[in-house]
Write an enzyme that holds these catalytic residues in place. Sequence first.
Site, PDB file in Angstrom:
ATOM      1  N   ALA A  18       0.815  -1.213   0.000  1.00 15.14           N
ATOM      2  CA  ALA A  18       0.000   0.000   0.000  1.00 15.14           C
ATOM      3  C   ALA A  18       0.849   1.264   0.000  1.00 15.14           C
ATOM      4  O   ALA A  18       0.317   2.368  -0.147  1.00 15.14           O
ATOM      5  CB  ALA A  18      -0.950   0.013   1.200  1.00 15.14           C
ATOM      6  N   GLY A  19       2.169   1.137   0.193  1.00 11.90           N
ATOM      7  CA  GLY A  19       3.046   2.307   0.151  1.00 11.90           C
ATOM      8  C   GLY A  19       2.774   3.295   1.266  1.00 11.90           C
ATOM      9  O   GLY A  19       2.728   4.505   1.039  1.00 11.90           O
ATOM     10  N   LEU A  20       2.636   2.805   2.508  1.00 17.41           N
ATOM     11  CA  LEU A  20       2.191   3.646   3.621  1.00 17.41           C
ATOM     12  C   LEU A  20       3.325   4.352   4.355  1.00 17.41           C
ATOM     13  O   LEU A  20       3.064   5.208   5.191  1.00 17.41           O
ATOM     14  CB  LEU A  20       1.420   2.783   4.626  1.00 17.41           C
ATOM     15  CG  LEU A  20       0.174   2.075   4.099  1.00 17.41           C
ATOM     16  CD1 LEU A  20      -0.389   1.142   5.164  1.00 17.41           C
ATOM     17  CD2 LEU A  20      -0.874   3.084   3.665  1.00 17.41           C
ATOM     18  N   LEU A  22       6.193   6.791   4.568  1.00 17.38           N
ATOM     19  CA  LEU A  22       6.925   7.945   4.055  1.00 17.38           C
ATOM     20  C   LEU A  22       8.385   7.881   4.507  1.00 17.38           C
ATOM     21  O   LEU A  22       8.671   7.699   5.684  1.00 17.38           O
ATOM     22  CB  LEU A  22       6.293   9.245   4.544  1.00 17.38           C
ATOM     23  CG  LEU A  22       6.972  10.552   4.108  1.00 17.38           C
ATOM     24  CD1 LEU A  22       6.883  10.721   2.598  1.00 17.38           C
ATOM     25  CD2 LEU A  22       6.366  11.743   4.834  1.00 17.38           C
ATOM     26  N   GLY A  23       9.291   8.017   3.548  1.00 15.43           N
ATOM     27  CA  GLY A  23      10.717   7.946   3.846  1.00 15.43           C
ATOM     28  C   GLY A  23      11.313   6.592   3.580  1.00 15.43           C
ATOM     29  O   GLY A  23      12.530   6.448   3.492  1.00 15.43           O
ATOM     30  N   ASN A  24      10.463   5.575   3.455  1.00 12.32           N
ATOM     31  CA  ASN A  24      10.906   4.232   3.094  1.00 12.32           C
ATOM     32  C   ASN A  24      10.792   4.134   1.575  1.00 12.32           C
ATOM     33  O   ASN A  24       9.699   3.945   1.027  1.00 12.32           O
ATOM     34  CB  ASN A  24      10.025   3.194   3.796  1.00 12.32           C
ATOM     35  CG  ASN A  24      10.462   1.767   3.527  1.00 12.32           C
ATOM     36  OD1 ASN A  24      10.974   1.461   2.459  1.00 12.32           O
ATOM     37  ND2 ASN A  24      10.240   0.895   4.486  1.00 12.32           N
ATOM     38  N   SER A  27       9.200   0.989  -0.083  1.00 10.84           N
ATOM     39  CA  SER A  27       7.751   0.944   0.130  1.00 10.84           C
ATOM     40  C   SER A  27       7.043   1.884  -0.830  1.00 10.84           C
ATOM     41  O   SER A  27       6.033   1.522  -1.449  1.00 10.84           O
ATOM     42  CB  SER A  27       7.430   1.321   1.584  1.00 10.84           C
ATOM     43  OG  SER A  27       6.046   1.459   1.779  1.00 10.84           O
ATOM     44  N   GLU A 161      11.093   3.733  17.873  1.00 11.56           N
ATOM     45  CA  GLU A 161      11.008   2.743  16.809  1.00 11.56           C
ATOM     46  C   GLU A 161      11.689   1.423  17.168  1.00 11.56           C
ATOM     47  O   GLU A 161      11.933   0.579  16.313  1.00 11.56           O
ATOM     48  CB  GLU A 161      11.633   3.318  15.528  1.00 11.56           C
ATOM     49  CG  GLU A 161      10.957   4.588  15.045  1.00 11.56           C
ATOM     50  CD  GLU A 161       9.694   4.329  14.217  1.00 11.56           C
ATOM     51  OE1 GLU A 161       9.725   3.426  13.378  1.00 11.56           O
ATOM     52  OE2 GLU A 161       8.702   5.043  14.423  1.00 11.56           O
ATOM     53  N   HIS A 229      15.438   4.123   9.390  1.00  8.00           N
ATOM     54  CA  HIS A 229      15.931   3.594  10.652  1.00  8.00           C
ATOM     55  C   HIS A 229      17.443   3.461  10.566  1.00  8.00           C
ATOM     56  O   HIS A 229      18.002   3.253   9.489  1.00  8.00           O
ATOM     57  CB  HIS A 229      15.329   2.218  10.956  1.00  8.00           C
ATOM     58  CG  HIS A 229      13.862   2.241  11.216  1.00  8.00           C
ATOM     59  ND1 HIS A 229      12.978   1.354  10.625  1.00  8.00           N
ATOM     60  CD2 HIS A 229      13.115   3.044  11.996  1.00  8.00           C
ATOM     61  CE1 HIS A 229      11.752   1.608  11.038  1.00  8.00           C
ATOM     62  NE2 HIS A 229      11.811   2.632  11.863  1.00  8.00           N
ATOM     63  N   ASP A 231      19.199   0.988  11.340  1.00  7.08           N
ATOM     64  CA  ASP A 231      19.657  -0.328  10.883  1.00  7.08           C
ATOM     65  C   ASP A 231      19.682  -0.457   9.363  1.00  7.08           C
ATOM     66  O   ASP A 231      20.041  -1.511   8.839  1.00  7.08           O
ATOM     67  CB  ASP A 231      18.851  -1.460  11.525  1.00  7.08           C
ATOM     68  CG  ASP A 231      17.385  -1.504  11.101  1.00  7.08           C
ATOM     69  OD1 ASP A 231      16.963  -0.675  10.284  1.00  7.08           O
ATOM     70  OD2 ASP A 231      16.652  -2.379  11.620  1.00  7.08           O
ATOM     71  N   CYS A 346      15.426  -6.279   9.459  1.00  8.13           N
ATOM     72  CA  CYS A 346      14.105  -5.759   9.847  1.00  8.13           C
ATOM     73  C   CYS A 346      13.214  -6.871  10.373  1.00  8.13           C
ATOM     74  O   CYS A 346      12.357  -6.641  11.228  1.00  8.13           O
ATOM     75  CB  CYS A 346      13.418  -5.094   8.655  1.00  8.13           C
ATOM     76  SG  CYS A 346      13.987  -3.431   8.284  1.00  8.13           S
TER      77      CYS A 346
END
Length: 415
Positions: A18-20, A22-24, A27, A161, A229, A231, A346
């Site tokens: 769903a591309g939820l 932001l910043g990833n 995604s 997080e 993140h 990581d 992750c």
Amino acid sequence: MLREINFDGIVGPSHNYAGLSLGNLASTRNAGHVSQPRAAALQGIDKMRANLALGLAQGLFLPHPRPHAHWLAELGTTYDEADPALAANAMSASAMWAANAATVSPAPDTADGQCHLTVANLRTMPHRSHEWPATLAQLRIAFGSDAFRVHQPVPPAFGDEGAANHMRLAGAHGEPGVEVFVYGVSGGAFPARQHIEASRAVARLHSLPPERTIFAAQSEKAIAAGAFHNDVVAVANERVLFAHEKAFADRDSLVAQLERLVPGFEYVEVADAEVPIEDAVRSYLFNAQLVSPADGEMTLVAPTECRETPSVWNWIERHVAGNGPIRRVEIVDVRQSMANGGGPACLRLRVVADPAAVDPRFMVDEYKLDQIADVIRQHWPVEIDNSDLQERSLIEDVVKARSALLAALDLNQLA
């Protein structure tokens, strides 16, 4: 006996794009694509098998109830009536990324000699902000013995997080360690998700000695490049910190502190000139598992995308051929997770503890993984198109699939 246990999140039956987040960048890039929940979950099972083959202790976390009807009710709606974007937030399978489940401080680090876990509030993204109650319920069962102390999340005024912004270094897993909390200040167009106030609160809750606790700022350039993140640009294991040149705002200060505090500390840095940060983020070179197998050869468990990115693979081959601390690389296929912005690291939460102190239903061996794989093959949807997320037949399939897994693992109390 204290060991590092990797608890992997099983990819849930509602896994979709769903591309939820932001910043990833992954995604966002794959938003609207057709997902393959069954393949995704089986890829995760295969990754756990690879860890067992290395002689590592392996645990699991379960998918959350989806769609999240209670959360929607708090917003005054139902899944059938909700706006499609809101419904997608309620259907998210993002709890599969167990690195965001909690922050963990093992018993050798804490004043009371218990292993502390604080569930992450994940307040920055709506689709993740409602995860913590279901995560907390699992943590309280899995880590219900006196060896552990499980904390509720930090108040949502401050974003936390979990382990994705936390590293631990020690001479060996069972020895007292130094804990590094990495926080964000600014990421340009993207939000900095980890607040220093949350990191400090977790350190206090875990009774960590201030002299062995470090707070380090993440580089703004890293966040802006898609390192939502820490990581995504750095990973630690025992005495080794493996990081990109642009991971931290003040690398020199962090390295100097670790050299002073960690016996035999080694810093392995990847220069931006050799692996541009964009390549590091795209391949998830650092979102790999850096582990210590039974044979003592420190191993990087990396996604197939690392092998397919020339700058990254060239760096890996040079390092392994040299005299560096990372002696071996194992490649795993987690493409379905990668397409949604989560690599091997992750998918797992690291807990240093005695496996005998963990509820055995959350520990796995080959036989149990076979059982889980059978459930997945029978019940997980083959594909999910975003346009079908509110279809009643899909919802029924997702609910039945999770129920079948709970029954197989004797964890119906989580229904």
